[in-house]
Design an enzyme around this catalytic site. Structure first.
Site, PDB file in Angstrom:
ATOM      1  N   CYS A 147      -9.042 -10.265   5.075  1.00 29.77           N
ATOM      2  CA  CYS A 147      -8.710  -9.020   5.769  1.00 29.77           C
ATOM      3  C   CYS A 147      -9.698  -8.728   6.896  1.00 29.77           C
ATOM      4  O   CYS A 147      -9.348  -8.094   7.880  1.00 29.77           O
ATOM      5  CB  CYS A 147      -8.687  -7.860   4.779  1.00 29.77           C
ATOM      6  SG  CYS A 147     -10.196  -7.733   3.809  1.00 29.77           S
TER       7      CYS A 147
ATOM      8  N   GLY B 103       0.823  -1.205   0.000  1.00 27.80           N
ATOM      9  CA  GLY B 103       0.000   0.000   0.000  1.00 27.80           C
ATOM     10  C   GLY B 103       0.856   1.254   0.000  1.00 27.80           C
ATOM     11  O   GLY B 103       0.580   2.220  -0.705  1.00 27.80           O
TER      12      GLY B 103
ATOM     13  N   GLU C  58      -7.327  -0.531   0.594  1.00 26.71           N
ATOM     14  CA  GLU C  58      -8.059  -1.478   1.430  1.00 26.71           C
ATOM     15  C   GLU C  58      -7.022  -2.455   1.981  1.00 26.71           C
ATOM     16  O   GLU C  58      -6.556  -3.350   1.262  1.00 26.71           O
ATOM     17  CB  GLU C  58      -9.108  -2.221   0.597  1.00 26.71           C
ATOM     18  CG  GLU C  58     -10.197  -1.312   0.035  1.00 26.71           C
ATOM     19  CD  GLU C  58     -11.359  -1.102   1.014  1.00 26.71           C
ATOM     20  OE1 GLU C  58     -11.653  -2.038   1.786  1.00 26.71           O
ATOM     21  OE2 GLU C  58     -11.940  -0.006   1.023  1.00 26.71           O
TER      22      GLU C  58
END
Lengths: 477, 503
Positions: free
Chosen positions: B266, B211, B228
């Site tokens: 997740c 990320g 996300e």
């Protein structure tokens, strides 16, 4: 710096900034600050920018007051959880969206509206319940000093801190971990801010700039249109505003009339010697002054000046200047001007300007003067920009019900009004399920059978009947 | 380390991609967007409908590739991926017209008379990176939003789920507009090349480490991103008086841990927090549920690959961790299988308690009183979800007010993923930007304010030359005090004193 941020983080953890009462007290403090210190603010703005006091009042004081007043009025509403419908798939449950502060936020502001561009984001951050670090621009030192002096007097200085300084201090700030960064300024620094934020996965709002075009049709009330353009350009900090018209496009046939009207209005507003007019801001510093005069003195540009061009380096003043048909390759048509120079580009058909605008990076604002509804709709549909104003200039930022922000090169994220609150808020989904309605058939769990698959299919699709059957365990293979 | 066959294949494919001219694929999508093809309502609706047809007609193939890549049972694949997507597409088709309608806005006096609206416009060309654990779901769910919002799309599915990646590559062009929606396969190299190009939005699902890389690359072009990410999602398990609710709760914990992709989710429950006096009851119940539900190995997905298997297996290497196992613990490296495992109080500084587990190991941490869980959670990075199984309203309130997470779910797990009315996304280390339902639409849109003025009324007070009277009128206007304004205008009222200086 680390210690200061740590302190803010601890205050936030203690929960000091969360209650409605604290937020209201801070907003009231800001309101009092603006009202009681109006003179000092005006003086600081005069010192930093020679900003005409009318402008200081109109654009900085009153807009900030309005923003603060709106926040005070609406805060209870904004803080309320939003109940939303839950659906069959999660029957039975209640769902809400709860706004919560990010935590410790950094606001970096800029020099052209040094008061409002600092206090507006702070209003949003505080309304949203965050601890705030404000770094005003060092290019507007009087306003920066004003904040350093007065903010601690009116606000809770354990939770809202001002740090003054330049590149060194900003770099040090960007090395810390923040829960949100709100930056107003230019694209080059915007990239640096976002890269620094990426290290900590910190969300950012970037309020940048761009070349805001004004397209002028020939079917308009020219007198009024030109007045609005002039006040939107030179009446906004002498063109040093992110939403000021950067350049005009119009048809070749209409251009002469437009230029004449602009000249007339400029003389009416600013007199025959605009360098003496008290109603025009000066250029903020020598750096920017040189940048602007360089744009003018470019050999491909200087012969295109049709009005103005005078400058006074000692007083950092440049007169409102009109240029006609400069080359699209010149620097004045590549970079954001941010000053009192207004190029007018002529095209055969007005629609051709849309292509021109499209070929450039997306601006913060785009303006169109026309009475032609079709042209208007085409413009709205096809020009991608932060915001659009038809038949006026710059006003949209005074409407606190409209989100104000850019897209593409002009930035990301929006604020003003409720959007300021949301810019500093995490919307947390909260779902609460009951135990009573556990399906007897336990379709979610293994062992997986075709029977269960049927129920799952139907329930996910929203079928009440399947839900009922599932609940009662009635469906059979 | 010798290059494995898979890695060789990957390298070949990467070079192939590059040779095929990644840039030309991307620029074709951009050209399609510039031409305006994706902006109309019909195009968006037709694409969504076509997506629905893909989901319905290719169901068996999807089950096949999900089973191949992850060992997912078809029911799990439907429950977690295909079924949810069908629901999401339906929701988008239904909501599309409304979402696309400009929103009217109230206008204050200063700009009177005028009208204002907020018009949504597509951001342009968007890049979607999806993850390997729900490779179809996490590819198509963002795409639904991007399509509904009128964008052109380049999707790069995860190369760790190769069969699914191939499936998407082969089938998306068959159903969707291949000039506007592209699928690019590949690994890190391809991702890097993509990140160097200019996008109008990047949507990334994956790890915080990558990320950061994505956001740093996006910063070079000032591209907005949605990340996300993950985190350690805790589940607080309060003590229940009777057994009925406890049993339901334990089932849901099962569903939240081992149900979705063997814990590689997740939003999966990472670890449990329970009062020490209740721990044994909980463990026994969990064992019971595992026995009841987990009757065949095919009912749980396998670990995605050898690398992740090693990663998870390594958690056991610390003796203090392996000795805390109270159930399970067996592994089969050939089948990439790890048994559902329960651990009781592994050390808090062990890797299993500092890293996101993303696997079928469930640590249970005991506290003296359940309220201590709040401090425990607050001391750690903000997770994507906090779960709490409890009847205690005070505890629920405290959790709502005092903790921060992407979402907060009471008395169930995972199901929030299927709900279209709440935003799905993280905060802090778990990411930013939310989606699902209309939030997906907004995620890929720019909300453009449009203010329209007429020439009919004009207030000269806006313009220089400035004087006291104009200032007073403006004071009224800005306070939206219509009455005061009129009075002042008529010269019947004055307000405030203020000097004009000409310094």
């Amino acid at each position: 710096m680390e210690a200061v941020v740590k302190g803010l983080r601890e205050r936030f953890k203690e929960g000091k900034t969360r209650p409605y009462e604290w937020r209201v007290s801070q907003l009231e403090g800001i309101m009092r600050l603006i009202k009681e210190r109006e003179e000092e603010i005006m003086e600081a703005l005069w010192s930093d920018l020679s900003k005409p006091q009318m402008e200081s009042y109109l654009h900085e004081i009153s807009l900030s007051k309005a923003a603060c007043g709106l926040a005070l009025k609406q805060l209870k509403n904004w803080m309320k959880p939003e109940k939303v419908a839950s659906q069959i798939a999660t029957f039975s449950s209640t769902a809400q969206i709860i706004p919560e502060p990010f935590g410790v936020v950094l606001v970096i502001s800029t020099w052209n509206y040094p008061f409002s561009l600092s206090i507006d984001p702070v209003i949003g951050a505080v309304a949203a319940g965050n601890c705030v670090m404000l770094k005003p621009s060092e290019i507007a030192p009087a306003t920066s000093a004003f904040f350093a002096k007065y903010l601690p007097k009116y606000l809770d200085d354990s939770c809202i801190i001002v740090v003054q300084g330049g590149v060194k201090e900003t770099t040090a700030l960007l090395e810390q971990k923040w829960d949100k960064i709100f930056y107003t300024g230019n694209g080059k620094i915007g990239r640096i801010v976002m890269s620094a934020a990426a290290k900590n996965l910190t969300p950012v709002s970037l309020e940048l700039g761009g070349k805001s075009p004004v397209v002028v049709d020939s079917d308009v009330n020219l007198k009024i249109a030109v007045k609005r353009i002039v006040v939107g350009k030179w009446g906004c900090n002498n063109g040093q505003a992110c939403v000021a018209p950067d350049y005009i496009t119009t048809t070749k046939s209409f251009a002469p009339k437009l230029v004449d009207a602009l000249k007339d209005t400029l003389e009416t507003f600013y007199g025959k010697d605009p360098l003496e007019s008290a109603d025009l801001s000066r250029i903020v510093n020598l750096n920017h002054f040189k940048r602007l005069t360089d744009l003018l003195d470019d050999q491909n540009v200087s012969d295109k000046i049709v009005f103005g061009g005078k400058r006074d380096e000692k007083r950092l003043k440049i007169a409102p200047t009109l240029l006609l048909d400069v080359s699209l390759d010149s620097l004045i048509m590549k970079d954001e001007i941010f000053g009192p120079l207004l190029p007018i580009i002529t095209v055969e058909k007005l629609e051709d300007s849309f292509e021109l605008i499209d070929s450039m990076p997306k601006p913060l604002a785009a303006y169109l003067f026309t009475n032609n509804k079709k042209l208007e709709d085409h413009f709205v549909k096809n020009i991608s920009t932060g915001g659009i104003l038809i038949n006026d200039v710059a006003l949209h930022l005074a409407n606190l019900n409209l989100p104000f922000g850019g897209v593409g090169e002009s930035g990301m994220g929006a604020y003003h009004g409720k959007f300021s609150f949301e810019a500093f808020t995490h919307k947390k989904s909260v779902l609460s399920r009951g135990f009573a309605t556990e399906m007897r058939i336990r379709a979610r769990y293994p062992p997986y059978t075709p029977n269960k698959q049927w129920i799952l299919r139907k329930v996910i699709d929203g079928s009440y009947v399947a839900l009922l059957l599932g609940l009662l365990g009635l469906h059979r293979d | 380390m010798a290059i494995t066959n898979q890695e060789e294949r990957e390298e070949e494919r990467d070079e192939e991609m590059v040779a095929l001219g990644l840039e030309s694929v991307v620029s074709e999508a951009r050209d399609t967007f510039e031409k305006g093809k994706t902006k109309g309502f019909e195009w968006r609706r037709d694409q969504l409908r076509a997506l629905l047809r893909l989901l319905e007609e290719k169901e068996d193939e999807m089950f096949q590739v999900l089973n191949q890549d992850l060992g997912k049972h078809r029911v799990e694949a439907f429950r977690d991926e295909v079924g949810v997507l069908i629901k999401s597409v339906d929701h988008a088709v239904q909501g599309l017209k409304k979402w696309m309608t400009p929103e009217s806005v109230v206008v204050p006096l200063v700009a009177f008379p005028s009208s204002a609206a907020i018009v949504s416009e597509p951001l342009g060309l968007v890049l979607v990176f999806s993850s390997w654990n729900f490779p179809i779901g996490l590819s198509l769910e963002p795409m639904i939003g991007a399509i509904a919002a009128g964008n052109a799309i380049v999707l790069k599915p995860s190369d760790l789920a190769p069969a699914t990646s191939q499936f998407l590559h082969d089938n998306i062009p068959k159903y969707l507009d291949k000039e506007a929606i592209k699928v690019v396969q590949g690994g890190a190299q391809v991702a890097e090349k993509l990140l160097n190009l200019k996008w109008d939005k990047i949507f990334f699902t994956g790890s915080p480490k990558v990320g950061r890389i994505v956001m740093t690359a996006a910063a070079q072009h000032l591209t907005p991103v949605t990340l996300e990410l993950g985190g350690k999602c805790p589940a607080i398990f309060d003590s229940f008086k009777g057994s009925r609710d406890k049993n339901v709760a334990v089932q849901r914990v099962f569903g939240g841990k081992w149900g979705p992709c063997a814990g590689q989710a997740c939003i999966g429950i990472d670890y449990l927090l329970v009062e020490e006096t209740y721990a044994q009851t909980l463990i026994e119940s969990l064992k019971g549920v595992l026995k009841k539900f987990y009757t065949k190995p095919e009912y749980m997905a396998r670990i995605i690959n050898a690398q992740h298997f090693e990663r998870i297996n390594n958690f056991f290497q610390e003796k203090s961790v392996s000795s805390s196992i109270v159930h399970g613990g067996s592994v089969d490296p050939d089948k990439l299988f790890i048994e559902p495992t329960i651990l009781l109080n592994p050390p808090l500084d062990s890797e299993i308690m500092t890293e996101e587990i993303f696997g079928p190991l469930l640590p249970i941490i005991t506290v003296k009183k359940i309220e201590e869980s709040i401090e425990f959670i607050k001391a750690r990075p903000k997770p994507l979800v906090i779960y709490a199984f409890t009847h205690n309203e005070t505890l629920k309130q405290r959790l709502t007010k005092e903790t921060s997470s992407g979402s907060l779910i009471f008395n169930d797990a995972i199901v929030q993923y299927a709900l279209d009315t709440i935003p799905f996304g993280g905060v802090g280390q778990s990411g930013f930007g939310g989606y699902h339902g209309k939030f997906s639409y907004y995620n890929f849109s720019h909300k453009k304010p449009v203010l329209r003025r007429s020439f009919l009324t004009e207030f000269s007070i806006r313009y220089p030359e400035w004087n006291e009277k104009k200032l007073q009128l403006l004071r009224h206007m800005y306070r939206f005090e219509y009455f005061g304004f009129v009075m002042c205008f008529l010269g019947l009222k004055t307000i405030g004193k203020w000097k004009i200086t000409t310094g």
